[in-house]
Design an enzyme around this catalytic site. Sequence first.
Site, short mmCIF file in Angstrom:
data_model
loop_
_atom_site.label_atom_id
_atom_site.label_comp_id
_atom_site.label_asym_id
_atom_site.label_seq_id
_atom_site.Cartn_x
_atom_site.Cartn_y
_atom_site.Cartn_z
N ILE A 692 0.96 -1.20 -0.04
CA ILE A 692 -0.07 -0.16 0.31
C ILE A 692 0.62 1.15 -0.55
O ILE A 692 0.50 2.48 -0.16
CB ILE A 692 -0.91 0.33 1.26
N GLY A 693 2.34 1.55 0.13
CA GLY A 693 2.82 2.41 0.04
C GLY A 693 4.12 1.94 0.18
O GLY A 693 4.93 1.07 0.82
N SER A 694 5.53 3.31 -0.05
CA SER A 694 6.43 2.80 -0.14
C SER A 694 7.56 4.16 0.81
O SER A 694 6.50 4.94 -0.04
CB SER A 694 7.31 2.27 -0.94
N VAL A 700 5.29 -0.56 3.16
CA VAL A 700 4.31 -0.92 3.80
C VAL A 700 3.27 -1.92 3.68
O VAL A 700 3.25 -1.18 2.35
CB VAL A 700 3.88 0.69 4.34
N LYS A 714 5.20 -2.61 8.35
CA LYS A 714 6.57 -2.10 7.75
C LYS A 714 8.03 -3.36 7.51
O LYS A 714 8.20 -3.75 8.71
CB LYS A 714 6.81 -0.90 8.53
N ASP A 813 10.04 13.79 13.53
CA ASP A 813 9.66 14.07 12.43
C ASP A 813 7.86 13.97 12.62
O ASP A 813 7.57 13.06 11.24
CB ASP A 813 10.56 12.64 11.05
#
Length: 982
Positions: A692-694, A700, A714, A813
């Site tokens: 679903i994402g990087s 991830v 992750k 962050d």
Amino acid sequence: MICQKLQFRLLIIAILILCFTLLTDASARDAAILVRVKTGHLRDPAGVLDGWVVSDRNAPCNWTGIQCDADRHDVVSINLSGFNVSGDFPADFCRISSLRSLDVSSNNLGGEISSDSMSPCSHLLYLNLSINNFVGNLPDFPVPFVNLTVLDFSFNNFSGDIPASFAGFQKLEFLSLGSNLLNGSIPEFLSNLTELTQLVLAVNPFQLSPLPATIGRLRKLEYLVCSYANLAGEIPDSIGDLASLKSLDVAGNSLTGKLPGSIGKLKNVEQIELYGNQISGELPDAFSGLTSLLRFDASQNNLAGKIPRSLTALPLQSLHLNDNSLEGDIPEIIALNPNLTELRLFNNNLTGTLPQFLGMNSDLVEIDVSGNDLEGELPQNLCYRKKLEFLILFRNRFSGGLPESYGECSSITYIRIQQNELTGNVPEGLWGLAGIQHMEFTDNRLEGSIPPRISTAEGLEQLLISGNKFSGNLPAEICRLQELKKLDLSHNQISGNLPACITQLTKLQEVHLQGNKFNGEIPKTVSPWTELTQLDLSSNQFSGAIPAELGDLQVLTFLDLSNNLLSGEIPSKLTKLKFNEFNVSNNNLHGRIPAGFDTKFFLSSLTGNPGLCSSDLRPIPPCSRSKPVNIVLIVVLSTLASILVVLLLWLLVKTKKLIRFKSHPPWKITAFQKVSFDEEEVLSALTDRNLIGSGGSGRVYRVRLKNGQTVAVKRLWEPKGLSESETVFLSEVDTLGRIRHSNIVKLLFSCIGDDVKVLVYDYMENGSLGDVLYGEKGGEVLDWSSRFKIAVGAAQGLAYLHHDCVPPIVHRDVKSNNILLDDEFRAKVADFGLAKMLNRSSTESDPVMSRVAGSYGYIAPEYGYTMKVTEKSDVYSYGVVLLELITGKIPNDPSFGENKDIVKWVTEIALSWPEHGGAGSVDNARLEQVLDPRLDRCTVEYGEVEKLLNVALSCTTDLPTSRPSMRRVVELLKDLSSPRPK
């Protein structure tokens, strides 16, 4: 004779006509210059300068921002401060030869300023370019500015060195270069500007530089402001020669060595700020002559020895010496000070007693002596003047009883006296102080009961009295405390039933009643506890059934009912919750264990209940089967299943499709929660179909498990060894593995092997705040109430990290992409790969990082050059997130213009509002300038928008010390919500 008189009159008339003509020509020339600069160099979106029209008969002396000489009508001053104009530096204004003052501060001017452009301005006395967007090196001054008295270049983005030509400002009285990006060294020649009364170099990333040894030459200097300027070395002895000095501020640097005794020569000084350095040794006993000194702050250094009597004998308003290694007694003479309002001596090694007359002679507002080794009885008169608000005495050895006079102190809002040796009853009046918000008596030997009078403490948010000898019943009057968020009465001798009305305290987040003698049933109508995350009723005498309604408390993550007399079955409804801690051991429960708890992970939480039975969880007895089992059928099915498994494995080997993880040696598995799945199931699901994402730290995945649970995984791939990725991994594991909070993402378990590193979290249905604001849905799904809810949740998560974790944790962050949202848009702070734990020992300052960490647009301005980690860096980043929630814009939206981010853009708009910060509120039309246009205006509470904007602006101020703490932010946000129409 008549002819002579006539000739004389004609001559006078001719002279007047000539003068008028010359004046008219001068005025016309000045007006032409002004109009030319306006049209050629400035942009005026608000139309403030529309009145600059040459045809105006009285031009230019009646124009906005223009001031003329009363007699000659020459232009002597141009003041465009706060007009929201943009463009380059309007150097051609200086073509007006009569001009003496040019102020273009608080605008959107930018670009570089060349040395040539400064030449025409050499006749100026006053030049102010502060609070703009100028970049590049500071302009050189190629010709002497012999009359210049004020030069203000502060709050820009100038970099490089301070030019040598600045040494020529021999009449300069005010020089401010603060809040820029100057990264050269602090030059010695500044000590030659002997007419200076104010010198401001604060908040710049200078090279590590000492204060000039010859600083004492500035004998007219009244204000020396060099905080957060990378100062190093010792404070020079010549500092004592600054005979006119009123304010010395060198806080937040790396100064070392002893404080020179010559500081005692500053006869006119009113404020000395030394905090946040590495100054060591003893404070000199040389303060007796500083009779004008009102504020002295040398906190957060490495000071040792005793507090000088000469310092405590001064008529100070505030004395801050906290976070050092000071020892010895607190001098009694401090109690005679008629001005003292703040006394902060916490986290030292002080001994002896508190001065018994402290508070009698001054309007004492705050006293914090926590974390010392003080003893004896508490002074009777701390609140003699009825001004005391903060009474913080914890972690000492105070004994005896609490003085009755404290119960009459109506001004107190915050009291912490835990971890002492206090005995006796708490004064009844103290329980019921109307303005008190935080009351903490934990770990003393106090006794007595909680009186009904507690009902008058209607603002109380935290009542923490665990570890004492309190007894009696819990009065029903406690239900009047509608602001109560945390109630900890644990480890006392309180008995009787819980008042049923306690469930009406809708803001409760934590209830800790363990280790008492409560009996009766647990109240069943718990549905109002919508914010409850922790409930601990263990080690009491509660009886009856476990209320099934507890399963409706969606944010409940901690439930301990162990060691009671509870009976009945475990409600299956509880399996819907995601527990960090669940314990019902040692009761009289019976029946089948619900499927969600019938695993080895919950075994220790179920033991001690002889009536419970399980399907296959041993040593808990098996449940009896209601139907006979066909043994033959089981054998046949088992045989078939075995054959199928063998065939499947043979096919996988033949096709070489065995999961690659199987070939690796065992992984190190660390479980942080009780989970009902294993690493094999997770690792085998890490396929592109579930991706679903990087990002920079890894990929991830969204993994749907066999038990119906969905998790986020992750995965970080790196070669063996402590790589940057592994450092991120270990930081996240170390941080998230030990913290529990409803507004921080929950880490379930970690897995690390030679070439695989995996973190498994709760899955957040709505992704990140960044996804929702800027993704496909474009923020439309987020109405105003949801945005406000997210702001509060994120603040509570960060406040927990900063104030409730020991040691404190700085996220480093904070950004919208690292704030995750569950299915009800509750905020969860996530991604702790850059987090750092702060060591607050007196021998170590804030840690210095080897590089800037964080995300562009969110990094606090001081972090880029001090490289020091503090909580205030997170506060700045959080303020940027608030601005995103309000505006719907990314931090570096191109619409802001060149060299401008969201903070600068919103700040400049807010500064243009006359009402901003004043007594009146900002009207809705002005708020529309910054409000996200996608928001449904029917849902917007403009009062909340304005107040949230004020919080955001205070969080993003350049000076870290001016930003509120996250605990203060939470306090501010709790008051923002205005009544909504039904």
